[in-house]
Design a protein around this motif. Structure first.
Motif, PDB file in Angstrom:
ATOM      1  N   PHE A 267       0.848  -1.196   0.000  1.00  0.00           N
ATOM      2  CA  PHE A 267       0.000   0.000   0.000  1.00  0.00           C
ATOM      3  C   PHE A 267       0.877   1.236   0.000  1.00  0.00           C
ATOM      4  O   PHE A 267       1.774   1.363   0.828  1.00  0.00           O
ATOM      5  CB  PHE A 267      -0.967   0.051   1.199  1.00  0.00           C
ATOM      6  CG  PHE A 267      -1.941   1.185   1.072  1.00  0.00           C
ATOM      7  CD1 PHE A 267      -2.966   1.135   0.134  1.00  0.00           C
ATOM      8  CD2 PHE A 267      -1.808   2.341   1.846  1.00  0.00           C
ATOM      9  CE1 PHE A 267      -3.854   2.200  -0.024  1.00  0.00           C
ATOM     10  CE2 PHE A 267      -2.692   3.406   1.693  1.00  0.00           C
ATOM     11  CZ  PHE A 267      -3.713   3.330   0.755  1.00  0.00           C
ATOM     12  N   ASP A 268       0.592   2.137  -0.928  1.00  0.00           N
ATOM     13  CA  ASP A 268       1.383   3.367  -1.030  1.00  0.00           C
ATOM     14  C   ASP A 268       0.520   4.565  -0.669  1.00  0.00           C
ATOM     15  O   ASP A 268      -0.210   5.101  -1.496  1.00  0.00           O
ATOM     16  CB  ASP A 268       1.940   3.509  -2.457  1.00  0.00           C
ATOM     17  CG  ASP A 268       2.836   4.736  -2.596  1.00  0.00           C
ATOM     18  OD1 ASP A 268       3.153   5.355  -1.558  1.00  0.00           O
ATOM     19  OD2 ASP A 268       3.218   5.051  -3.741  1.00  0.00           O
ATOM     20  N   SER A 269       0.611   4.970   0.596  1.00  0.00           N
ATOM     21  CA  SER A 269      -0.123   6.171   1.034  1.00  0.00           C
ATOM     22  C   SER A 269       0.645   7.428   0.649  1.00  0.00           C
ATOM     23  O   SER A 269       0.123   8.530   0.753  1.00  0.00           O
ATOM     24  CB  SER A 269      -0.284   6.141   2.560  1.00  0.00           C
ATOM     25  OG  SER A 269       0.986   6.338   3.176  1.00  0.00           O
ATOM     26  N   ILE A 274       2.204  12.741   1.955  1.00  0.00           N
ATOM     27  CA  ILE A 274       0.999  11.914   1.738  1.00  0.00           C
ATOM     28  C   ILE A 274       0.254  12.257   0.441  1.00  0.00           C
ATOM     29  O   ILE A 274       0.248  13.407   0.001  1.00  0.00           O
ATOM     30  CB  ILE A 274       0.069  12.015   2.979  1.00  0.00           C
ATOM     31  CG1 ILE A 274      -0.928  10.859   3.010  1.00  0.00           C
ATOM     32  CG2 ILE A 274      -0.616  13.380   3.028  1.00  0.00           C
ATOM     33  CD1 ILE A 274      -1.517  10.634   4.397  1.00  0.00           C
ATOM     34  N   LYS A 275      -0.334  11.244  -0.145  1.00  0.00           N
ATOM     35  CA  LYS A 275      -1.085  11.412  -1.389  1.00  0.00           C
ATOM     36  C   LYS A 275      -2.450  12.022  -1.107  1.00  0.00           C
ATOM     37  O   LYS A 275      -2.978  11.862  -0.005  1.00  0.00           O
ATOM     38  CB  LYS A 275      -1.309  10.039  -2.051  1.00  0.00           C
ATOM     39  CG  LYS A 275      -0.083   9.416  -2.682  1.00  0.00           C
ATOM     40  CD  LYS A 275      -0.436   8.094  -3.354  1.00  0.00           C
ATOM     41  CE  LYS A 275       0.784   7.416  -3.961  1.00  0.00           C
ATOM     42  NZ  LYS A 275       1.394   8.160  -5.071  1.00  0.00           N
ATOM     43  N   PRO A 276      -3.076  12.657  -2.097  1.00  0.00           N
ATOM     44  CA  PRO A 276      -4.464  13.115  -1.927  1.00  0.00           C
ATOM     45  C   PRO A 276      -5.408  11.917  -1.751  1.00  0.00           C
ATOM     46  O   PRO A 276      -5.087  10.808  -2.190  1.00  0.00           O
ATOM     47  CB  PRO A 276      -4.773  13.845  -3.234  1.00  0.00           C
ATOM     48  CG  PRO A 276      -3.584  13.721  -4.112  1.00  0.00           C
ATOM     49  CD  PRO A 276      -2.515  12.969  -3.400  1.00  0.00           C
ATOM     50  N   GLU A 317       4.933  -1.732   3.204  1.00  0.00           N
ATOM     51  CA  GLU A 317       3.962  -0.653   3.007  1.00  0.00           C
ATOM     52  C   GLU A 317       4.714   0.672   3.029  1.00  0.00           C
ATOM     53  O   GLU A 317       5.815   0.753   3.584  1.00  0.00           O
ATOM     54  CB  GLU A 317       2.956  -0.628   4.176  1.00  0.00           C
ATOM     55  CG  GLU A 317       1.981  -1.775   4.207  1.00  0.00           C
ATOM     56  CD  GLU A 317       1.003  -1.632   5.372  1.00  0.00           C
ATOM     57  OE1 GLU A 317       1.383  -1.066   6.426  1.00  0.00           O
ATOM     58  OE2 GLU A 317      -0.146  -2.094   5.218  1.00  0.00           O
ATOM     59  N   ASN A 318       4.099   1.716   2.478  1.00  0.00           N
ATOM     60  CA  ASN A 318       4.639   3.070   2.612  1.00  0.00           C
ATOM     61  C   ASN A 318       3.613   3.879   3.393  1.00  0.00           C
ATOM     62  O   ASN A 318       2.579   4.261   2.856  1.00  0.00           O
ATOM     63  CB  ASN A 318       4.886   3.680   1.233  1.00  0.00           C
ATOM     64  CG  ASN A 318       5.538   5.051   1.305  1.00  0.00           C
ATOM     65  OD1 ASN A 318       6.202   5.372   2.305  1.00  0.00           O
ATOM     66  ND2 ASN A 318       5.346   5.860   0.280  1.00  0.00           N
ATOM     67  N   MET A 319       3.900   4.099   4.691  1.00  0.00           N
ATOM     68  CA  MET A 319       2.917   4.718   5.587  1.00  0.00           C
ATOM     69  C   MET A 319       3.502   5.908   6.348  1.00  0.00           C
ATOM     70  O   MET A 319       4.695   5.928   6.643  1.00  0.00           O
ATOM     71  CB  MET A 319       2.445   3.660   6.604  1.00  0.00           C
ATOM     72  CG  MET A 319       1.703   2.491   5.986  1.00  0.00           C
ATOM     73  SD  MET A 319       0.091   2.958   5.375  1.00  0.00           S
ATOM     74  CE  MET A 319      -0.835   2.966   6.915  1.00  0.00           C
ATOM     75  N   THR A 344       8.794  11.410   0.250  1.00  0.00           N
ATOM     76  CA  THR A 344       8.644  10.021   0.727  1.00  0.00           C
ATOM     77  C   THR A 344       7.721   9.209  -0.181  1.00  0.00           C
ATOM     78  O   THR A 344       7.609   7.991  -0.031  1.00  0.00           O
ATOM     79  CB  THR A 344       8.093   9.960   2.170  1.00  0.00           C
ATOM     80  OG1 THR A 344       6.774  10.521   2.180  1.00  0.00           O
ATOM     81  CG2 THR A 344       8.992  10.708   3.134  1.00  0.00           C
ATOM     82  N   ASP A 345       7.060   9.904  -1.117  1.00  0.00           N
ATOM     83  CA  ASP A 345       6.198   9.186  -2.062  1.00  0.00           C
ATOM     84  C   ASP A 345       7.013   8.574  -3.211  1.00  0.00           C
ATOM     85  O   ASP A 345       6.485   7.777  -3.994  1.00  0.00           O
ATOM     86  CB  ASP A 345       5.116  10.136  -2.598  1.00  0.00           C
ATOM     87  CG  ASP A 345       3.935   9.397  -3.204  1.00  0.00           C
ATOM     88  OD1 ASP A 345       3.873   8.153  -3.053  1.00  0.00           O
ATOM     89  OD2 ASP A 345       3.084  10.063  -3.823  1.00  0.00           O
ATOM     90  N   ALA A 346       8.271   8.946  -3.322  1.00  0.00           N
ATOM     91  CA  ALA A 346       9.126   8.304  -4.332  1.00  0.00           C
ATOM     92  C   ALA A 346       9.836   7.132  -3.657  1.00  0.00           C
ATOM     93  O   ALA A 346      11.068   7.074  -3.563  1.00  0.00           O
ATOM     94  CB  ALA A 346      10.111   9.319  -4.901  1.00  0.00           C
ATOM     95  N   GLU A 347       8.999   6.193  -3.148  1.00  0.00           N
ATOM     96  CA  GLU A 347       9.507   5.089  -2.328  1.00  0.00           C
ATOM     97  C   GLU A 347       9.890   3.864  -3.145  1.00  0.00           C
ATOM     98  O   GLU A 347      10.719   3.069  -2.736  1.00  0.00           O
ATOM     99  CB  GLU A 347       8.453   4.699  -1.274  1.00  0.00           C
ATOM    100  CG  GLU A 347       7.350   3.728  -1.739  1.00  0.00           C
ATOM    101  CD  GLU A 347       6.473   4.260  -2.870  1.00  0.00           C
ATOM    102  OE1 GLU A 347       6.430   5.493  -3.032  1.00  0.00           O
ATOM    103  OE2 GLU A 347       5.858   3.460  -3.584  1.00  0.00           O
ATOM    104  N   GLY A 348       9.270   3.726  -4.316  1.00  0.00           N
ATOM    105  CA  GLY A 348       9.489   2.513  -5.109  1.00  0.00           C
ATOM    106  C   GLY A 348      10.942   2.353  -5.490  1.00  0.00           C
ATOM    107  O   GLY A 348      11.544   1.279  -5.341  1.00  0.00           O
TER     108      GLY A 348
HETATM  109 MN    MN Z   1       4.715   6.555  -3.989  1.00  0.00          MN
END
Ligand code: MN
Ligand code: BES
Ligand code: ZN
Length: 496
Positions: A267-269, A274-276, A317-319, A344-348
């Motif tokens: 899960f990628d929050s 944080i994502k919208p 997960e990305n939380m 932190t959303d560029a986690e992949g």
């Molecule tokens: Mn992401």
């Protein structure tokens, strides 16, 4: 589903429905169509050329109790231009027919072979088409659930002497179609069910059932190995991260190893960045790269090509949380490189960095990674093409060729050295995000740093792993993209 070939004439076969393809502009004046036309009292010739059936792909005409044919129904399906007819047309036509006929309650369908394409490959495509077509992401439905099944698929007009090729094609089609559907099932699972631990369990079941070696690294072992990039991402989650490794040893005498590395963010929050809320529910499919890896390994275990393959699936997960990694943090990857976290959303790319290093440590001589890596790939290529990038043009061309053979569309993006500038950090070796421009390329460049001198290909499947519109040959939802290409690449490689 049972699949069998029959050598009987098409009008003698017993089935709930007989499926006949029609080419664009075709007349009922020769061969099977003529025979069909004569038996049915001229329905075919009368219908051809009307707006209902011009032979265009997706034109369908359904005939109730056709005369002088043993099958209960006749389904005519447009196949498009004869010159453009390919294995992919077979896949789409049989997929559409299966979905259509299931809706009518048919339990058996017979398909008349009309092309001159090699019989084993045609049979494989037909079986794949039906299996992929019938998939529904309805595990959690209790109402309006599709309970109807096509139990029997009958392939008609085989040529005597082709029994072995046919049986092998059917078997390959079944293995590959089931593998792809297995991945689609995984991508569709909610993240609270399919945690990293559960993904590891499913990988273990797969390994035991199909005969693969498996190793699952827990966080303690990842720490020993210095996987600071993956562990950085995992910090915000209460679910423990795993690094899953599957191995198929097809040739002990050969030291070459192909590694398939798949992003497994269950899960990628977005984490602290944080994502919208809108669309976040879809981020359960951010493990589609890992699902594809697992599915490809499953099929490879059954097809047994003489080549060594490992599947590496970093999963977490990305939380966001009080312990989560934050923008501005610096992580030290397994390779020793330091990474400044901008977003932190560029986690992949962070979890893949360590997975790629680990694949190299395990002896990979070629690496293909695949990931739902960037939103930018949808801007560039929509939901139509997978983006392919790499550090070795020959390798890129081989993978693209393998894709083309199975009807998957890959489009190459450039990797000029100048893009490297965009991921420079002021305080560390590289940074994990450089904004919106060239987002797919800069993400690939980041990964390239970790592939080092190993031939490497990257597939960005963020735009293509989820279909938001239902197609006549396919439900909406997870597509299982790139799996058929991976399997084909590995099998081609073994043959060469
Ligand atoms: Mn992401
Ligand atoms: N998993 C996403 C990419 C994604 C977006 C997949 C939409 C499917 C649909 C990835 O982890 C991500 O968030 N990427 C960011 C990178 C950016 C912060 C540099 C993106 O694409 O916005
Ligand atoms: Zn992601």
């Amino acid at each position: 589903m049972e699949v069998r070939a029959e050598f009987a004439k098409f009008y003698d076969v017993e089935a709930d429905a007989l499926v006949v393809t029609i080419y664009e502009g075709e007349k009922a004046d020769e061969g099977a169509l003529k025979e069909l036309d004569e038996r049915t009292g001229g329905i075919v010739s009368e219908m051809l050329g009307t707006d209902e059936m011009r032979g265009k792909q997706n034109d369908t005409v359904y005939i109730y109790k056709p005369k002088n044919i043993r099958a209960e129904r006749l389904l005519l399906v447009g196949a498009g231009k004869r010159e453009e007819f390919s294995l992919d047309t077979i896949r789409k036509v049989t997929g559409s027919a299966a979905r259509f006929l299931r809706g009518k309650g048919a339990r058996s369908m017979a398909v008349l072979r009309r092309s001159q394409l090699e019989i084993g490959n045609s049979a494989q495509a037909a079986v794949e088409g039906v299996l992929l077509g019938l998939f529904e992401p309805d595990t959690y439905k209790t109402e309006n659930k599709e309970e109807r099944r096509i139990h029997d698929l009958i392939l008609l007009a085989a040529t005597p002497g082709s029994e072995d090729a046919l049986a092998q094609g059917v078997e390959r089609g079944r293995i590959i179609g089931e593998a792809v559907n297995f991945a689609r099932e995984l991508s569709n699972e909610p993240s609270s069910t399919l945690t990293p631990t559960e993904l590891a369990e499913r990988a273990k079941e797969t390994a035991t059932r199909f005969g693969l070696d498996i190793d699952v690294l827990d966080e303690a072992r990842m720490k020993e190995l210095g996987m600071g990039a993956l562990l950085g991402v995992a910090r915000g989650s209460d679910e423990p991260a795993k690094m899953i490794v599957l191995r198929h040893t097809g040739d002990e005498t050969n030291s070459n190893v192909i590694a398939i590395v798949g992003k497994g963010i269950t899960f990628d929050s977005g984490g602290i960045s944080i994502k919208p809320a809108e669309g976040m529910e879809k981020m359960k499919y951010d493990m589609s790269g890992a699902a594809a890896t697992l599915a490809a390994m499953r099929a490879i275990a059954q097809l047994k090509p003489r080549v060594n393959v490992i599947g590496v699936m970093p999963t977490t997960e990305n939380m966001p949380s009080g312990r989560a990694y934050k923008p501005g943090d610096v992580l030290r990857a397994m390779s020793g490189k330091t990474i400044e976290v901008i977003n932190t959303d560029a986690e992949g790319r962070l979890i893949l960095a360590d997975a790629i290093s680990y694949a190299r440590k395990l002896g990979a001589t070629k690496i293909i990674d695949l990931a739902t890596l960037t939103g930018a790939v949808s801007i560039a290529l929509g939901a139509i093409n997978v983006a392919i990038l790499g550090n070795d043009q020959l390798f890129v061309d081989e993978v693209r060729g393998a894709a083309r053979e199975v009807g998957e569309r890959f489009w190459q993006l450039p990797m000029d050295k100048d893009y490297r500038e965009m991921i420079k950090s002021d305080i560390a070796d590289i940074k994990n995000s450089s904004g919106r421009n060239a987002g797919t390329i800069t993400a690939a460049y980041f990964l390239r740093e970790f592939a080092e001198d190993t031939p490497w290909v990257h597939l960005d499947i963020a735009g293509t792993a989820w279909e938001s519109e239902r197609k006549p040959y396919m439900s909406k939802g997870p597509t299982g993209v790139a799996i058929r290409t991976l399997i084909n690449y590995v099998c081609n490689h073994a043959a060469s």
